[in-house]
Enzyme design. Structure first.
Site, mmCIF file in Angstrom:
data_model
loop_
_atom_site.group_PDB
_atom_site.id
_atom_site.type_symbol
_atom_site.label_atom_id
_atom_site.label_comp_id
_atom_site.label_asym_id
_atom_site.label_seq_id
_atom_site.Cartn_x
_atom_site.Cartn_y
_atom_site.Cartn_z
ATOM 1 N N CYS A 2 0.852 -1.176 0.000
ATOM 2 C CA CYS A 2 0.000 0.000 0.000
ATOM 3 C C CYS A 2 0.898 1.238 0.000
ATOM 4 C CB CYS A 2 -0.948 0.113 1.181
ATOM 5 S SG CYS A 2 -2.109 -1.242 1.301
ATOM 6 N N TRP A 74 -2.914 -2.803 -1.573
ATOM 7 C CA TRP A 74 -2.636 -4.240 -1.705
ATOM 8 C C TRP A 74 -3.432 -4.879 -0.580
ATOM 9 C CZ3 TRP A 74 -0.466 -8.262 1.139
ATOM 10 C CH2 TRP A 74 -0.079 -9.386 0.405
ATOM 11 N N HIS A 505 16.676 -38.361 -6.246
ATOM 12 C CA HIS A 505 16.034 -38.688 -4.962
ATOM 13 C C HIS A 505 14.552 -38.319 -4.969
ATOM 14 C CE1 HIS A 505 19.864 -39.790 -3.289
ATOM 15 N NE2 HIS A 505 20.376 -38.649 -3.722
ATOM 16 N N LYS A 604 5.583 -4.909 -4.245
ATOM 17 C CA LYS A 604 7.042 -4.829 -4.090
ATOM 18 C C LYS A 604 7.498 -4.846 -2.634
ATOM 19 C CE LYS A 604 11.114 -3.699 -6.087
ATOM 20 N NZ LYS A 604 11.613 -4.971 -6.597
HETATM 21 C C1 F6R Z 1 11.096 -11.611 -5.953
HETATM 22 C C2 F6R Z 1 11.080 -10.554 -4.969
HETATM 23 C C3 F6R Z 1 10.764 -10.890 -3.570
HETATM 24 C C4 F6R Z 1 11.616 -10.061 -2.596
HETATM 25 C C5 F6R Z 1 11.191 -10.319 -1.152
HETATM 26 C C6 F6R Z 1 12.063 -9.581 -0.171
HETATM 27 O O1 F6R Z 1 11.426 -11.143 -7.218
HETATM 28 O O2 F6R Z 1 11.296 -9.407 -5.285
HETATM 29 O O3 F6R Z 1 10.920 -12.261 -3.320
HETATM 30 O O4 F6R Z 1 12.952 -10.399 -2.783
HETATM 31 O O5 F6R Z 1 9.863 -9.922 -0.979
HETATM 32 O O6 F6R Z 1 12.013 -8.201 -0.389
HETATM 33 P P1 F6R Z 1 13.141 -7.248 0.172
HETATM 34 O O7 F6R Z 1 14.423 -7.598 -0.505
HETATM 35 O O8 F6R Z 1 12.684 -5.857 -0.143
HETATM 36 O O9 F6R Z 1 13.227 -7.496 1.648
#
Ligand code: F6R
Length: 609
Positions: A2, A74, A505, A604
């Protein structure tokens, strides 16, 4: 997740709110809304879907005002509906936008219902709107009402609040979610991150946990978590507007993949400036690093895979035990803590809740020192750490992490060599060689980027598949995991990764002519082992897509496709081999027509559990 934005000005702020929300859309894109003070009412426009849809609706509505707040969502509490979209309004008088999660919202909801409040959404945020209203209509100022309300909330929040009869006030508060105040001339702003207000101002104040802000057109007053007036430093943001634009690219992910040579050389420059010396990680590092008996890495998702790669470097170069844990698991288990094991968190955003909470938990368990590898300056995780290495990837906007990952690897490699040097395990000659390898890295990554046409040709063959398997060994196993994650998150193809030796495995049972198998097979010590594993796949009719380097000596044959990087780059090979798997995922997603930068269900910055 968000994003929130707010503005108080002498001009129409709707375009500022809308542009801000577009820049914050990476934080959530289920629905969006704005509320502005328009004469004798708070006018609100909300829409399910992208900010662009809300923008059209606001334009149709002729929405205008000089005070307002906006939100891109979100969903956490309550489905993706217009009723659940922010801003939430109480009795037409108080409007609130919120990023975060209110943990005691059920108790508060019941209490407010008993007081006569009716709820129109399933969100936790509506509780805040009613609670502020409750104190406001009992005679408190808007600022005091927000103070009283927030002091009764548990959980995480960054909020912006306006009131119908307060045309000259915007109030905000922060606990556990990012929030900054932007300072303009005769106008002021709030936002989840600086990108949202960059076209209006670069002068920003980062709020601290528990801060509450009172904004008028001419000034900003803050109190801290102890209700004391406080002055916070004003920063001049160096984020450029151009870095937030697509330029000639079709997607931010594509742009960010291609920015990697630059992102890497900028990050390597920091290493060159300090050398492999503790100061690279902060002033306190010289006192901390020599005491260490081990390293524990905590991270999520792609950042976790960076940590998995670092384990190989730290154990072999520094000779220190290193374990790597998924932050969301670590924080809930009775973990053993050696106080002399350095906690290393890895986070692009610096605000991932699971990683932040894992860090706090590690400290509670007795770990003395923490180092953060992070891409966002002044974000929560580095601020809660003793040491920090900032990657210089620049703003990463595509939801799928690309340049942040490869630059994290540079930071972690530098940590491994620095620890090795501190422990007398890295000779001057070896140090010079590591530095030399780093210097050549951006060039090798550029060569890997030049493979794009071949990778694009492969992507057509993946687009119709339902599943894919990624294999790697040793240092390249985490890169296989990263390749599978990239493919699944943006193309929605089910993909899994295994260390190639593990195939027999269990997962070999999945292999048939419909299962593409991607193999990362550079010329390292495990190459011959990987070749045997590939034979096992071929013998079951599996089609192999091999990323090798010139020295791996693979030839194409029936059912075996090979793309080679120009040369083997030694210990940094995982960084170079990340590029082809990123490009493969990108082109497969393009062929399948998915929303590359904003994949379904994701966002993100994951600031919720
Ligand atoms: C995948 C991706 C996520 C982040 C994860 C951690 O492409 O971007 O798996 O890597 O949510 O985010 P950060 O690095 O911001 O802690």
């Amino acid at each position: 997740m968000c994003g929130i934005v707010g503005a108080i000005a002498q001009r129409n702020i709707v375009p500022i709110l809308v542009e801000g929300l577009k820049r914050l859309e990476y934080r959530g894109y289920d629905s969006a809304g704005v509320a502005v003070l328009a004469g004798d009412e708070i006018r609100r426009v909300r829409r399910v879907g992208r900010v662009a849809e809300m923008e059209s609706a606001a334009a149709e509505d002729g929405l205008q005002g000089q005070l307002g707040i906006g939100h891109t969502r979100w969903a956490t509490h309550g489905g993706v509906t217009e009723y659940n979209a922010h801003p939430h309004i109480s009795f037409g008088k108080i409007a609130v936008v919120h990023n975060g999660i209110i943990e005691n919202h059920e108790q508060q909801r019941q209490r407010l219902k008993d007081l006569g409040y009716a709820f129109e959404s399933q969100t936790d945020t509506e509780v805040i709107a009613h609670l502020v209203h409750h104190y406001y209509q009992s005679g408190s100022s808007l600022f005091d009402a927000v103070k009283q309300a927030t002091r009764e909330l548990t959980g995480a929040y960054a909020i912006g609040v306006i009131a119908l009869d307060r045309p000259d006030e915007l109030v905000c508060a922060r606990m556990g979610c990012p929030l900054l105040v932007g300072l303009g001339e005769g106008e002021n702003f709030i936002a989840s991150d600086v990108s949202a207000i960059l076209s209006a101002t670069r002068r920003v104040i980062f709020l601290e946990e528990g801060d509450i802000g009172h904004l008028t057109r001419d000034g900003v007053k803050l109190i801290d978590k102890n209700d004391q007036p406080i002055e916070r430093p004003v920063h001049l943001s160096d984020v450029s507007l151009a870095s937030l634009e697509l330029g000639p690219y079709s997607h931010f992910m594509q742009k960010e993949i291609h920015e990697q040579p630059k992102a890497l050389s900028d990050t390597i420059e920091a290493v060159q400036d300090y050398g492999f010396n503790p100061e690279l990680f902060g002033d306190a590092a010289a006192g901390i690093l020599p005491q260490l008996e081990g390293v524990k890495i905590l991270a999520c998702g792609t950042s976790y895979y960076a940590g998995m790669t670092a384990k190989y470097w730290i154990e072999s170069i520094a000779g220190l035990p290193c374990d790597v844990e998924i932050a969301s698991e670590y924080r809930y288990r009775d973990a053993f803590a050696n106080p002399k094991h350095l906690i290393v968190t890895i986070s692009q955003s610096g605000e991932t809740l699971d990683t932040m909470e894992a860090l706090k938990y590690a400290k509670e368990l007795g770990h003395q020192y923490a180092l953060s590898i992070c891409n966002v300056r002044e974000s929560a995780i580095p601020r809660a750490s003793d040491l920090v290495f900032y990657t210089r990837a620049g703003a990463e906007i595509g939801v799928a992490s690309t340049k942040a990952f490869t630059t994290q690897l540079v930071g972690l490699f530098a940590l491994a060599v620095t620890l090795g040097k501190t422990r007398g395990r890295v000779s001057a000659e070896a140090e010079a060689q590591y530095l030399d390898e780093l210097r050549h890295l951006p060039g090798s990554v550029q060569h890997a980027l030049n493979l794009e046409p071949q990778i694009k040709a492969w992507s057509e063959r993946f687009a119709a598949k339902d599943d894919a398997l990624f294999l790697g060994r040793g240092l390249h196993y985490p890169i296989a995991l990263e390749g599978a994650l990239k493919l699944k998150e943006i193309s929605y193809i089910h993909a899994e990764a295994y260390p190639a030796g593990e195939l027999k495995h269990g997962p070999l049972a999945l292999v048939d002519e419909n299962m593409p198998v991607v193999v990362i097979a550079p010329n390292d010590a495990l190459l011959e082992k990987v070749k045997s594993n590939m034979q096992e796949v071929r013998a079951r009719g599996g089609e192999l897509f091999v990323f090798a380097d010139a020295d791996s000596h693979f030839s194409e044959s029936d059912g075996v496709h090979v793309i080679r990087t120009p040369r083997h780059v030694g210990v940094l090979s995982p960084i170079v081999h990340t590029i082809p798997v990123q490009m493969l995922a990108y082109h497969v997603a393009l062929s399948r027509g998915t929303d590359v930068d904003k994949p379904r269900n994701l966002a993100k910055s994951v600031t919720v559990e």
